[in-house]
Write an enzyme that holds these catalytic residues in place. Structure first.
Site, mmCIF file in Angstrom:
data_model
loop_
_atom_site.group_PDB
_atom_site.id
_atom_site.type_symbol
_atom_site.label_atom_id
_atom_site.label_comp_id
_atom_site.label_asym_id
_atom_site.label_seq_id
_atom_site.Cartn_x
_atom_site.Cartn_y
_atom_site.Cartn_z
ATOM 1 N N PHE A 282 0.127 -7.527 -4.098
ATOM 2 C CA PHE A 282 -0.215 -6.792 -2.941
ATOM 3 C C PHE A 282 0.529 -7.576 -1.767
ATOM 4 C CE2 PHE A 282 -2.729 -6.226 0.584
ATOM 5 C CZ PHE A 282 -2.868 -4.650 0.873
ATOM 6 N N THR A 283 0.676 -6.890 -0.964
ATOM 7 C CA THR A 283 1.518 -7.134 0.297
ATOM 8 C C THR A 283 1.123 -8.674 1.035
ATOM 9 O OG1 THR A 283 0.187 -5.849 1.638
ATOM 10 C CG2 THR A 283 2.393 -4.873 0.878
ATOM 11 N N TYR B 178 -24.237 -20.515 16.118
ATOM 12 C CA TYR B 178 -22.993 -20.870 15.673
ATOM 13 C C TYR B 178 -23.231 -21.339 14.116
ATOM 14 C CZ TYR B 178 -18.375 -22.924 15.935
ATOM 15 O OH TYR B 178 -16.999 -23.069 15.678
ATOM 16 N N PHE C 183 6.189 -2.861 7.007
ATOM 17 C CA PHE C 183 5.661 -1.410 7.062
ATOM 18 C C PHE C 183 4.743 -1.153 7.965
ATOM 19 C CE2 PHE C 183 1.671 -2.673 5.219
ATOM 20 C CZ PHE C 183 1.780 -3.950 4.750
ATOM 21 N N ASP D 153 -8.862 -10.997 -7.203
ATOM 22 C CA ASP D 153 -9.061 -10.209 -6.075
ATOM 23 C C ASP D 153 -9.722 -8.999 -6.102
ATOM 24 O OD1 ASP D 153 -8.145 -8.570 -3.904
ATOM 25 O OD2 ASP D 153 -6.321 -8.694 -3.868
ATOM 26 N N ARG E 104 3.888 3.743 0.532
ATOM 27 C CA ARG E 104 3.562 2.636 -0.271
ATOM 28 C C ARG E 104 4.913 2.534 -1.203
ATOM 29 N NH1 ARG E 104 1.592 -1.141 2.078
ATOM 30 N NH2 ARG E 104 -0.700 -1.581 1.912
ATOM 31 N N LYS F 136 -13.390 -3.049 2.017
ATOM 32 C CA LYS F 136 -13.118 -1.723 1.115
ATOM 33 C C LYS F 136 -14.403 -1.746 0.241
ATOM 34 C CE LYS F 136 -8.661 -3.137 1.537
ATOM 35 N NZ LYS F 136 -8.191 -4.253 2.421
#
Ligand code: F0G
Length: 469
Positions: free
Chosen positions: A136-137, A84, A460, A227, A394, A270
């Site tokens: 970005f969303t 943990y 979306f 980011d 998009r 990514k």
């Protein structure tokens, strides 16, 4: 002519790149016929997010969490220390991030938006302004939920799908200066920059722009938050396009990019080649202390942040693999191959070809469909119907509504053909391009959509549509 050399007989000999890996295991794909797909897309309300993956042949919905892990990463999964607290995989991850990216303090999160949530809660106060190089969303939504307002300061070229500007991800310094003048530096906690800007089509920032941004914000005491979801892809473009960087490795370039920023949010799904995971990285101890406190509320203890030990191990290995020059050349090379093929068929795509996918310009593809009849959503559904290739809208659906309820009308109305890393072959790329061409040939007969269900947040993902008759 970069990939061609002259032989001694003055003959042009082609030199191709190839993937720096071979296959050890394969996953079988389902192939369906058109009546099956018509039923599936209708049931999904013409939203490719609502399709079942078993009804999809080639899945280009996203490059997020869809990469193929290496044998090393799979072996690493067996080294998961599922304690943990204080798992050894956490300490390895922390060390890897410090070594590869240079950030000091690390908090693992279940994925990118987990880090965005914590960061926004710590740094943003009600009424704050957050300038950024295109929204970005999830990032913008977390900024808004924390009481901030996002302001786009990306260069104008980014909103023009045909501009060949090599660094469409750049911050327009004049726009940023105007924002600082209008609101004052005190209301701007940080500038939010993304490397290889997703919504612009996977377009890079230049190192020169980063340096200028750093110098400008430092004077004003404004932080730069990065980011870094696709930082290695951005580094590849700097290596290929920016003066003085052609001899530098991806690893060196990535490190330099990070050095001009104060902290980062990362979706490791990514670049970092894992199926789940992310982190928040900060250089400021006080901000870190607060983040370390908040992570236990939203994600889990600060040494696992919603991840299993094995996930953190796979991430450490994936980060190292993502910094290989050979990997990145093949990764972006495959995207470029698909882009060139589409261009040869006359398909309108965003240029220059980006890092993680091909973005087809739906406004040009379907000029007879007005933006409020969702041309990109329509095109994504048509491509699925044609071949079982799943892509993503998009455009106006992704852009959502402003706080006053009005729709955003983004300049870019795109369909994203996102390429998972190390997953598909060149033959798959051929099949994809041929399918798009087939839809292109009958484009005039295609009708738009009307939205019949709209969720409140990030519409979306779950919105439903019907075909206009
Ligand atoms: N930032 C960028 C630039 C992204 O592309 C994403 C995710 C996130 C943050 C959020 O990360 O999904 O791990 O929570 N992009 C995915 C996509 C969903 O398909 O473009 P996450």
């Amino acid at each position: 002519m970069k990939n061609e050399i002259k032989s001694s007989k003055k003959q042009i000999v082609k030199r191709s790149w190839a993937e720096p890996y071979k296959m050890k295991m394969v996953e079988l794909l389902t192939m369906t016929d058109r009546p099956h797909r018509l039923k599936a897309i209708k049931q999904a309300g013409y939203n490719t997010f609502l399709l079942r993956s078993e009804d999809v042949y080639i899945d280009l919905l996203t490059d997020s969490g869809t990469s193929a892990m290496s044998d090393q990463q799979w072996a690493g999964m067996m080294l998961g220390d599922e304690s943990y607290a204080g798992s050894r995989n956490f300490f390895k991850l922390e060390k890897t991030i410090q070594k590869c990216y240079g950030y000091k303090y690390i908090i693992p999160t279940h994925q990118g938006r987990g880090a965005e949530n914590i960061l926004s809660k710590i740094l943003i106060k009600k009424g704050d302004i957050i300038p950024g190089n295109m929204y970005f969303t999830t990032t913008r939504l977390h900024q808004e939920l924390a009481g901030g307002t996002f302001v786009d300061v990306i260069v104008d070229e980014a909103h023009d799908p045909v501009s060949e500007f090599p660094f469409k991800g750049n911050v327009d310094m004049a726009k940023l200066q105007a924002i600082v003048k209008k609101y004052g530096a005190k209301r701007i906690p940080y500038v939010c920059i993304a490397t290889n800007v997703n919504m612009a089509g996977g377009q890079p920032m230049s190192m020169d722009n980063l340096r200028k941004l750093r110098a400008f914000t430092k004077k004003l005491g404004i932080k730069v938050i990065h980011d870094m979801t696709r930082v290695a892809e951005n580094a590849y473009f700097i290596q290929q396009r920016e003066k003085g960087y052609d001899k530098k490795s991806i690893r060196e370039i990535v490190f330099e990019i990070c050095s001009y920023t104060d902290g980062a949010t990362m979706s490791a799904k990514k670049d970092a080649l894992v199926n789940i995971g992310g982190f928040l990285a900060l250089n400021d101890w006080d901000a870190f202390e607060e983040a370390r406190n908040l992570v236990v509320v939203y994600e889990g203890l600060h040494t696992y942040g919603g991840l299993a030990g094995r996930d953190m191990e796979a991430m450490s290995i994936g980060i190292e693999e993502s910094l290989s020059d050979n990997h990145m050349r093949a990764r972006v090379g495959q995207v470029e191959y698909l882009g060139r093929l589409m261009e040869s068929y006359g398909i309108p795509i965003v240029k220059p070809i980006g890092g993680h996918g091909i973005f087809v310009d739906a406004k040009q593809f379907l000029p007879h469909i007005p933006q409020d009849q969702f041309p990109a959503q329509t095109l994504a559904a048509e491509v699925y119907l044609d071949s079982g290739v799943r892509t993503m809208e998009r455009g106006i659906v992704s852009a959502g509504r402003k706080s006053n309820g009005e729709n955003y009308f983004p300049k870019l109305e795109l369909v994203r053909f996102t390429i998972p890393r190390r997953v598909y072959t060149q033959a798959h790329m051929d099949v994809i391009a041929e399918s798009v061409y087939s839809v292109y040939q009958r484009r005039e007969k295609i009708k738009g959509l009307k939205m019949v269900y709209e969720p409140k947040y990030l519409r979306f993902f779950q919105a439903k549509f019907e075909k206009l008759v």
